[in-house]
Design an enzyme around this catalytic site. Sequence first.
Site, PDB file in Angstrom:
ATOM      1  N   HIS A   1      -1.129  -8.978  -4.274  1.00  0.00           N
ATOM      2  CA  HIS A   1      -0.645  -8.959  -2.965  1.00  0.00           C
ATOM      3  C   HIS A   1      -1.238  -9.855  -2.049  1.00  0.00           C
ATOM      4  CE1 HIS A   1      -4.632  -7.452  -1.657  1.00  0.00           C
ATOM      5  NE2 HIS A   1      -4.079  -6.903  -0.361  1.00  0.00           N
TER       6      HIS A   1
ATOM      7  N   ASN B   1       0.778  -1.226   0.023  1.00  0.00           N
ATOM      8  CA  ASN B   1       0.053  -0.004   0.047  1.00  0.00           C
ATOM      9  C   ASN B   1       0.865   1.142   0.024  1.00  0.00           C
ATOM     10  OD1 ASN B   1      -2.260  -1.353   0.351  1.00  0.00           O
ATOM     11  ND2 ASN B   1      -2.922  -0.699   2.390  1.00  0.00           N
TER      12      ASN B   1
ATOM     13  N   THR C   1      -4.390 -17.661   2.876  1.00  0.00           N
ATOM     14  CA  THR C   1      -5.215 -17.469   3.708  1.00  0.00           C
ATOM     15  C   THR C   1      -4.583 -18.331   5.028  1.00  0.00           C
ATOM     16  OG1 THR C   1      -6.480 -19.641   3.538  1.00  0.00           O
ATOM     17  CG2 THR C   1      -7.200 -17.678   2.188  1.00  0.00           C
TER      18      THR C   1
HETATM   19  P1  5GP Z   1      -4.946  -7.185   2.944  1.00  0.00           P
HETATM   20  O1  5GP Z   1      -3.532  -6.305   2.896  1.00  0.00           O
HETATM   21  O2  5GP Z   1      -5.611  -6.681   1.696  1.00  0.00           O
HETATM   22  O3  5GP Z   1      -5.779  -6.643   4.179  1.00  0.00           O
HETATM   23  O4  5GP Z   1      -4.709  -8.550   2.800  1.00  0.00           O
HETATM   24  C1  5GP Z   1      -3.676  -9.160   1.854  1.00  0.00           C
HETATM   25  C2  5GP Z   1      -3.946 -10.717   1.769  1.00  0.00           C
HETATM   26  O5  5GP Z   1      -3.559 -11.377   3.052  1.00  0.00           O
HETATM   27  C3  5GP Z   1      -5.480 -11.000   1.759  1.00  0.00           C
HETATM   28  O6  5GP Z   1      -5.849 -10.817   0.257  1.00  0.00           O
HETATM   29  C4  5GP Z   1      -5.420 -12.621   1.987  1.00  0.00           C
HETATM   30  O7  5GP Z   1      -5.418 -13.165   1.055  1.00  0.00           O
HETATM   31  C5  5GP Z   1      -4.241 -12.585   2.834  1.00  0.00           C
HETATM   32  N1  5GP Z   1      -4.542 -13.357   4.298  1.00  0.00           N
HETATM   33  C6  5GP Z   1      -5.452 -12.535   5.283  1.00  0.00           C
HETATM   34  N2  5GP Z   1      -5.234 -13.135   6.451  1.00  0.00           N
HETATM   35  C7  5GP Z   1      -4.372 -14.331   6.364  1.00  0.00           C
HETATM   36  C8  5GP Z   1      -3.797 -15.225   7.005  1.00  0.00           C
HETATM   37  O8  5GP Z   1      -4.194 -15.320   8.473  1.00  0.00           O
HETATM   38  N3  5GP Z   1      -2.948 -16.048   6.654  1.00  0.00           N
HETATM   39  C9  5GP Z   1      -2.320 -15.812   5.506  1.00  0.00           C
HETATM   40  N4  5GP Z   1      -1.594 -16.769   4.996  1.00  0.00           N
HETATM   41  N5  5GP Z   1      -3.054 -14.953   4.461  1.00  0.00           N
HETATM   42  C10 5GP Z   1      -3.774 -14.080   4.746  1.00  0.00           C
HETATM   43 MN    MN Z   2      -2.187  -5.430   3.977  1.00  0.00          MN
END
Ligand code: 5GP
Ligand code: MN
Length: 473
Positions: free
Chosen positions: A396, A324, A374
């Site tokens: 991302h 970001n 995830t």
């Molecule tokens: P953002 O920056 O958009 O909030 O999240 C980035 C990405 O992190 C999300 O699109 C999702 O795929 C991934 N993510 C969210 N929670 C988890 C988690 O607990 N473990 C992992 N490995 N990835 C996550």
């Molecule tokens: Mn993020």
Amino acid sequence: MNVHLVEETPWRHRIDPVDPMRVPGVVFAPHELLPLDPGDKALEQVANVAALPGIVRASYAMPDIHWGYGFPIGGVAATDVAAGGVVSPGGVGFDICCGVRLLASPLDRRGLLPHLPALMDRLDPLIPRGLGRGALWRMGRSQLHEVLRGGARYAVERGHGVARDLERCEDGGAVTDADDRQVGDRALERGAAQVGSLGSANHFLEIQTVDRVYDERCAEAFGLRPGQVCVMIHCGSRGLGHQICTDHVRLMDAVMHRHRITVPDRQLACAPVESAEGRAYLGAMAAAANYARANRQLLADETRHVFEELTGTGLDLVYDVSHNLAKLERRTVDGEERLLCVHRKGATRALPPGHPDLPADLAPVGQPVLVPGTMGTASYVLTGTDGNLAFDSCCHGAGRVWSRHRAQRECDVPRLRTEMTRAGVALRPTSWRSATEEVPQAYKDVDAVVTASTENRLGRPVARLVPLGVLKG
Ligand code: 5GP
Ligand code: MN
Ligand code: MN
């Protein structure tokens, strides 16, 4: 704005420009990854961004695109500074410099498993997370200003890490153009109490293992091998970044008419990069970027100490990269060198091999691109490639498909517990109820997102990681 989507290839869609768009939209996603639910505004947001003053080439969307504030998450847009190009806080997002840091352990999965329960028991109370619940580093105002100017570099100078860490951080762990005078009092107040904390919900600290390597040469240069244990940390600039975004959106909203700027959506409030308001935002944003880097440095250093104490082994930094951020970058457009303001919002910079900004040991292979998936499926490490059309940007994450509200409706606590047990993942949430928002089904299929990134030449997979234990915000 009405969006007319054209399938350009099986992997990519185009939005042809209609008034007030200045350039087309390009969505690097096959049909099944498009945000097509009725009422979903993400594609309209791609078209809206294409109307920003000074935008060059196209308004891009990564395969993990979903609905955000003003810009879609997974949005990339570059504006030409000399041609009155604008900077828009919505093109960076509220969590300024949110990003991912990956650390590699010398242990493999088998060597780690006996230590896993003790590691989780120790990290759980130690890693501050959740809404406003303490931080690793207590500081007063004058030290906070050092953080805003010095980022991870300052944290290492104060003993929180080693010099090599900085070689593996984007920008060497700190940007030089931070202007902490542009950070308001409320932002400082919120930031002082949160250096060294994960935050909530989607932010996490995860113990993972490499379950597949796609490119041995790159993996070796990154310090990764099959079966190896890693730690992934995802967090950003907490309340400080949020407050800076709020403050500067308001400032820009008030002066847009003076700059004779109209935008199709008020959330795209913006100002020319070369204006007082544009420079003020970029200075404050850079300060928040340093704050986020110090934050990840501190969390990583604490985790490293726990690993040393309980397993007798250390952790080496693979890379730390933001998803970001807006950056001023010199790039060739239509055969001419231009200074561009490249917004990446939910998009990772992905420098190709040979890029001068890479450290010497990564130059032959390209920049590590860290893609969390995830807490129950997989995450990826990619590398930057030549021929990236989106100003060297890549996905991302997997990207949300269910709103938080819908995820809570579709998944209750017992089901989440069952799923995590079946996946063999030790989950330590701050609240099980709120962790249901993060159920793997709430996100796109990360394997499909990475395939789409590869097919669109945004990056190339190096390694796939699966979770063993997760501390959720
Ligand atoms: P953002 O920056 O958009 O909030 O999240 C980035 C990405 O992190 C999300 O699109 C999702 O795929 C991934 N993510 C969210 N929670 C988890 C988690 O607990 N473990 C992992 N490995 N990835 C996550
Ligand atoms: Mn993020
Ligand atoms: Mn974030």
